[in-house]
Design an enzyme around this catalytic site. Sequence first.
Site, mmCIF file in Angstrom:
data_model
loop_
_atom_site.group_PDB
_atom_site.id
_atom_site.type_symbol
_atom_site.label_atom_id
_atom_site.label_comp_id
_atom_site.label_asym_id
_atom_site.label_seq_id
_atom_site.Cartn_x
_atom_site.Cartn_y
_atom_site.Cartn_z
ATOM 1 N N HIS A 8 0.845 -1.198 0.000
ATOM 2 C CA HIS A 8 0.000 0.000 0.000
ATOM 3 C C HIS A 8 0.878 1.244 0.000
ATOM 4 O O HIS A 8 1.976 1.256 0.569
ATOM 5 C CB HIS A 8 -0.928 -0.009 1.217
ATOM 6 C CG HIS A 8 -1.991 1.038 1.157
ATOM 7 N ND1 HIS A 8 -1.760 2.354 1.485
ATOM 8 C CD2 HIS A 8 -3.302 0.957 0.800
ATOM 9 C CE1 HIS A 8 -2.876 3.043 1.324
ATOM 10 N NE2 HIS A 8 -3.826 2.223 0.915
ATOM 11 N N GLU A 60 -4.543 1.637 -7.051
ATOM 12 C CA GLU A 60 -4.988 2.717 -6.186
ATOM 13 C C GLU A 60 -4.127 3.965 -6.448
ATOM 14 O O GLU A 60 -3.097 4.153 -5.798
ATOM 15 C CB GLU A 60 -4.865 2.317 -4.713
ATOM 16 C CG GLU A 60 -5.748 1.169 -4.301
ATOM 17 C CD GLU A 60 -5.782 0.993 -2.792
ATOM 18 O OE1 GLU A 60 -6.878 1.054 -2.217
ATOM 19 O OE2 GLU A 60 -4.702 0.833 -2.193
#
Length: 267
Positions: A99, A171
């Site tokens: 992430h 993302e």
Amino acid sequence: MVDGSRPVWIGTSWKMNKTLAEAAAFIDRLSAAPIPRSVQPFVLPAHTALAAARARLPRDSPVRLGAQNAHWAAEGAWTGEISMRMAADAGATMVELGHSERREHFNETDQTIARKVAAALDHDLVPLVCVGEPTEVRDRGDAESFVADQVTAALARAAPGSVGACLIAYEPIWAIGARGRPASEVEVAPVMSAIATAVAELTGGGRACALLYGGSVSVGNAAELLRSPHTDGLFVGRAAWDIEGFLALMRVGAAHVEVNCASQNNI
């Protein structure tokens, strides 16, 4: 775009949120709700709540649980970390890796993420690999190559035959978080296509990863984002932290599959 033969993935990471009681309340509501066969739901609790969430889910529940991070080493002197083996023992069947917050604040590199992906696969955990470009990369027109390079680097240690077991979540950094700007399907589609191409090159055209999109996803824009040709599901933040929001997003996913199947049958 889900083709009807694969479920649409709808999932969320709780990040550093929810006490044990709050996690239990969410899981209990989710367990009691009807889950469409065409949807594969997943939830990534904090490490503290993972085992408790697993214990509250019925054994035959289709809901998958995952860890938000884990170390590549099987065990050792890694204070504050957990291993893939420990995550699996606590009930995880998947693990989120790479992430942008981990990359920025914890100095994770493409190389460490690749080691974690390989370790996850070794422990039969599905790696959920997060990739995405910052604003400056998007602005200069390099989003596709930047993200494709991230994908290639993250999967560098995975055997070609195991790549298809991974999930890739695109993302874009400019679209995530409280200040993120929602992306349009037109912005998302070229990057998802580049990811699909990168995966195909790694697998030699074998089984493809499921590709998810995440970044300011809401009930209002979920259907549009799922229309992107290479998008197999959504990885959702705040909009799915409340159980009603999560259930609503599952309904959007199920409706998308129904519409897509109907259109294919009419061809």
